[in-house]
Design an enzyme around this catalytic site. Structure first.
Site, mmCIF file in Angstrom:
data_model
loop_
_atom_site.group_PDB
_atom_site.id
_atom_site.type_symbol
_atom_site.label_atom_id
_atom_site.label_comp_id
_atom_site.label_asym_id
_atom_site.label_seq_id
_atom_site.Cartn_x
_atom_site.Cartn_y
_atom_site.Cartn_z
ATOM 1 N N GLY A 23 -0.248 -13.616 -4.811
ATOM 2 C CA GLY A 23 -0.920 -14.420 -3.785
ATOM 3 C C GLY A 23 -1.169 -13.685 -2.483
ATOM 4 N N GLN A 24 -0.693 -12.443 -2.373
ATOM 5 C CA GLN A 24 -0.919 -11.710 -1.130
ATOM 6 C C GLN A 24 -2.413 -11.514 -0.902
ATOM 7 O OE1 GLN A 24 1.079 -10.817 -3.514
ATOM 8 N NE2 GLN A 24 3.098 -10.292 -2.746
#
Ligand code: G3D
Length: 200
Positions: free
Chosen positions: A78-79
């Protein structure tokens, strides 16, 4: 003869295979949820110790058999720098699980922003969507009543697809069974439009 028997065995045991992407901000609980799903649906699977689970970097994969089908999960990092890779998986996805950290009010807008970007993508048009309000075991978190209206603002983009928002605790495995079973049924309904993966 062997080929015939092998073919028959394969026919009898083969399951429809569907792919599900697990998306959400880093730290939302995607990897913990995938572990919880594997633990819930795989006999004898012990699961990783939660303290050994680290935030998704790149891609985690996992498979479970449930209600006569096989679900292959892609838990995507999700970065910010990894979010640009998400759409590479959309075309092949039969279902989406979007994980929200209900305890992180500060990042709720950020989560909504990337949710909107994802749901706008044509490649996911009509694909069933399971939204998880995760970390419900913690005190004073945002409940589904508070979270649902935020994400429903994208109602026009969500459209008429099957969509369900539920409270879960990935850490304690609560709500995992219900969500996955709902998703399987929704994916099966949508299979006319997006059929299972070809098995070799
Ligand atoms: P990610 O894969 O989305 O990046 P992770 O997130 O699965 O790595 O989880 C991030 C942190 O949130 C982990 O804590 C994990 O234990 C915690 N977490 C995930 N789901 C839940 C939940 O349902 N309840 C609670 N209380 N915590 C949860 P650490 O401390 O290892 O960073």
């Amino acid at each position: 003869m062997y080929t015939l028997m092998h073919g028959f065995y394969k026919y009898m045991t083969q399951k429809d295979d569907y792919c599900v992407v697990i998306l959400g901000l880093d730290n939302a609980g995607k990897t913990t949820y995938l572990e919880a799903a594997k633990t819930t649906f795989t006999r004898n699977y012990k699961g990783l110790n939660p303290s050994k689970i680290t935030t998704t970097v790149g891609l985690n994969i996992g498979t479970i058999d449930v209600q006569g089908v096989r679900l292959s999960f892609w838990d995507l990092g999700g970065q910010q720098e990894l979010q640009s890779l998400w759409d590479k998986y959309y075309q092949e996805s039969h279902g989406v699980i979007y994980v929200i950290d209900s305890n992180d009010r500060e990042r709720m807008d950020e989560s909504k922003m990337i949710f909107d970007k994802m749901i706008k993508n044509e490649l996911l048009s009509g694909v069933p969507l399971l939204i998880l309000a995760n970390k419900q075991d913690l005190p004073d978190v945002m409940g589904v009543r508070e979270i649902k209206p935020v994400f429903q603002q994208a109602g026009a983009l969500i459209g008429r697809r099957d969509c369900l928002t539920i409270p879960v605790s990935a850490l304690h495995g609560e709500g995992v069974d219900e969500g996955i079973k709902w998703l399987v049924e929704a994916i099966k309904r949508h299979a006319v439009v997006r059929p299972p993966r070809e098995n070799d």
